[in-house]
Scaffold this motif. Structure first.
Motif, PDB file in Angstrom:
ATOM      1  N   ALA A 126     -50.094   5.179 -69.113  1.00 16.68           N
ATOM      2  CA  ALA A 126     -50.360   6.491 -69.703  1.00 16.68           C
ATOM      3  C   ALA A 126     -51.022   7.424 -68.700  1.00 16.68           C
ATOM      4  CB  ALA A 126     -51.253   6.336 -70.939  1.00 16.68           C
ATOM      5  N   ASP A 127     -50.863   8.733 -68.953  1.00 14.30           N
ATOM      6  CA  ASP A 127     -51.517   9.754 -68.145  1.00 14.30           C
ATOM      7  C   ASP A 127     -53.033   9.607 -68.259  1.00 14.30           C
ATOM      8  OD1 ASP A 127     -51.314  12.430 -66.662  1.00 14.30           O
ATOM      9  OD2 ASP A 127     -52.577  12.948 -68.377  1.00 14.30           O
ATOM     10  N   PHE A 135     -43.576  -2.427 -73.672  1.00 13.09           N
ATOM     11  CA  PHE A 135     -44.075  -1.759 -74.871  1.00 13.09           C
ATOM     12  C   PHE A 135     -45.304  -2.444 -75.471  1.00 13.09           C
ATOM     13  CE2 PHE A 135     -39.644  -0.588 -74.454  1.00 13.09           C
ATOM     14  CZ  PHE A 135     -39.661   0.774 -74.702  1.00 13.09           C
ATOM     15  N   ASN A 136     -45.884  -3.415 -74.753  1.00  8.11           N
ATOM     16  CA  ASN A 136     -47.115  -3.984 -75.289  1.00  8.11           C
ATOM     17  C   ASN A 136     -48.275  -3.028 -75.037  1.00  8.11           C
ATOM     18  OD1 ASN A 136     -48.387  -4.555 -72.681  1.00  8.11           O
ATOM     19  ND2 ASN A 136     -46.901  -6.234 -72.472  1.00  8.11           N
ATOM     20  N   TRP A 195     -50.185  15.798 -75.409  1.00 11.66           N
ATOM     21  CA  TRP A 195     -50.348  15.835 -73.947  1.00 11.66           C
ATOM     22  C   TRP A 195     -49.425  14.813 -73.284  1.00 11.66           C
ATOM     23  CZ3 TRP A 195     -53.426  18.974 -70.853  1.00 11.66           C
ATOM     24  CH2 TRP A 195     -53.494  18.604 -69.518  1.00 11.66           C
ATOM     25  N   GLY A 196     -49.337  13.624 -73.866  1.00  8.49           N
ATOM     26  CA  GLY A 196     -48.493  12.578 -73.293  1.00  8.49           C
ATOM     27  C   GLY A 196     -47.031  12.943 -73.340  1.00  8.49           C
ATOM     28  N   ALA A 233     -37.803   6.400 -73.694  1.00  7.17           N
ATOM     29  CA  ALA A 233     -38.520   5.661 -74.737  1.00  7.17           C
ATOM     30  C   ALA A 233     -39.911   5.193 -74.312  1.00  7.17           C
ATOM     31  CB  ALA A 233     -37.673   4.484 -75.209  1.00  7.17           C
ATOM     32  N   PRO A 234     -40.103   4.564 -73.146  1.00  5.87           N
ATOM     33  CA  PRO A 234     -41.454   4.116 -72.783  1.00  5.87           C
ATOM     34  C   PRO A 234     -42.448   5.268 -72.682  1.00  5.87           C
ATOM     35  CG  PRO A 234     -39.813   3.028 -71.424  1.00  5.87           C
ATOM     36  CD  PRO A 234     -39.104   4.105 -72.160  1.00  5.87           C
ATOM     37  N   ALA A 235     -42.020   6.395 -72.126  1.00 10.38           N
ATOM     38  CA  ALA A 235     -42.923   7.531 -71.984  1.00 10.38           C
ATOM     39  C   ALA A 235     -43.338   8.080 -73.346  1.00 10.38           C
ATOM     40  CB  ALA A 235     -42.251   8.622 -71.154  1.00 10.38           C
ATOM     41  N   ILE A 236     -42.373   8.164 -74.268  1.00 11.53           N
ATOM     42  CA  ILE A 236     -42.696   8.634 -75.614  1.00 11.53           C
ATOM     43  C   ILE A 236     -43.602   7.626 -76.324  1.00 11.53           C
ATOM     44  CG2 ILE A 236     -41.763   9.285 -77.851  1.00 11.53           C
ATOM     45  CD1 ILE A 236     -41.170  11.266 -75.594  1.00 11.53           C
TER      46      ILE A 236
END
Length: 232
Positions: free
Chosen positions: A20-21, A11-12, A154-155, A175-178
């Motif tokens: 990220a995309d 999460f840093n 978009w993410g 959680a990481p994707a959000i």
């Protein structure tokens, strides 16, 4: 992302950006550049207004020192960078060039109007010059949150697609994707908030400086009118 691979380092900021995309990455980079651009304008305006007001204080002190206006204008040099000495020199130049006949009140009134127009033109140009760059701050302040929100939407869409393909709704996976998506909104706010504060602060400073020029022009016009009355 596998739930077992999720750690605090996931999460840093660097990890969030790298995972990220590509669309979200472009948004983040764009917002970072916009923030850098706005900070360049902020620092430039900060030092410029400090210098302008400092020079204005010094010049007004010279004008109020009791020396003649001609002496003060000559001391400022041929091409002063500050608006106040330019205004003084322009007014004196118009006064010296005037060829008034005794009792010519009409010519005196016309000369006063001409001096006022010259001073107004200098004030308008100087006001436009000190306001230069504020449009950048306004754009960054208003557009950055929406651009960041676009990156977030978009993410999140991309994250839901990945979750659907993996068929895993474990919070450790979601959680990481959000977080990657929300990071775009955070960057947008980081870019927008300083730009918004600076825009309002420097707009106020620009208005006060323009008012200072107008006040000096009024005092100068009064002094010139007094001289013209004595001359005619």
């Amino acid at each position: 992302m596998d739930a077992a691979a999720v750690t605090s380092d996931s999460f840093n900021f660097v990890s969030l950006f790298l995972r990220a995309d590509w669309v979200v990455k472009i948004v983040m980079v764009g917002l970072g550049l916009a923030s850098l651009w706005s900070w360049t304008v902020i620092l430039d305006k900060w030092f410029r207004f400090a210098r302008l007001n400092r020079e204005a204080d010094r010049f007004e002190a010279e004008v109020g020192s009791g020396r003649s206006l001609e002496e003060v204008a000559a001391k400022a040099g041929e091409r002063p960078s500050h608006a106040l000495p330019r205004m003084l020199q322009a007014a004196l130049r118009e006064w010296r060039d005037a060829k008034l006949k005794p009792g010519s009140e009409g010519q005196t009134a016309f000369l006063v109007q001409r001096i006022d127009r010259v001073l107004d033109a200098i004030i308008a140009r100087e006001s436009a010059r000190v306001e230069d760059g504020l449009g950048v701050l306004a754009i960054v302040a208003t557009a950055s949150p929406f651009i960041g929100l676009f990156g977030t939407v978009w993410g999140i869409m991309h994250a839901f697609q990945s979750i659907a393909l993996q068929k895993n709704t474990n919070l450790a996976v979601v959680a990481p994707a959000i977080a990657e998506a929300l990071f775009a909104t955070a960057i947008g706010l980081i870019a927008a908030i300083p730009a918004y504060i600076a825009f309002n602060a420097f707009s106020t400073k620009a208005g006060k400086f323009a008012g200072r020029l107008e006040g000096f022009a009024d005092d100068l016009s009064t002094a010139i009118q007094r001289r013209l009355t004595e001359k005619v």
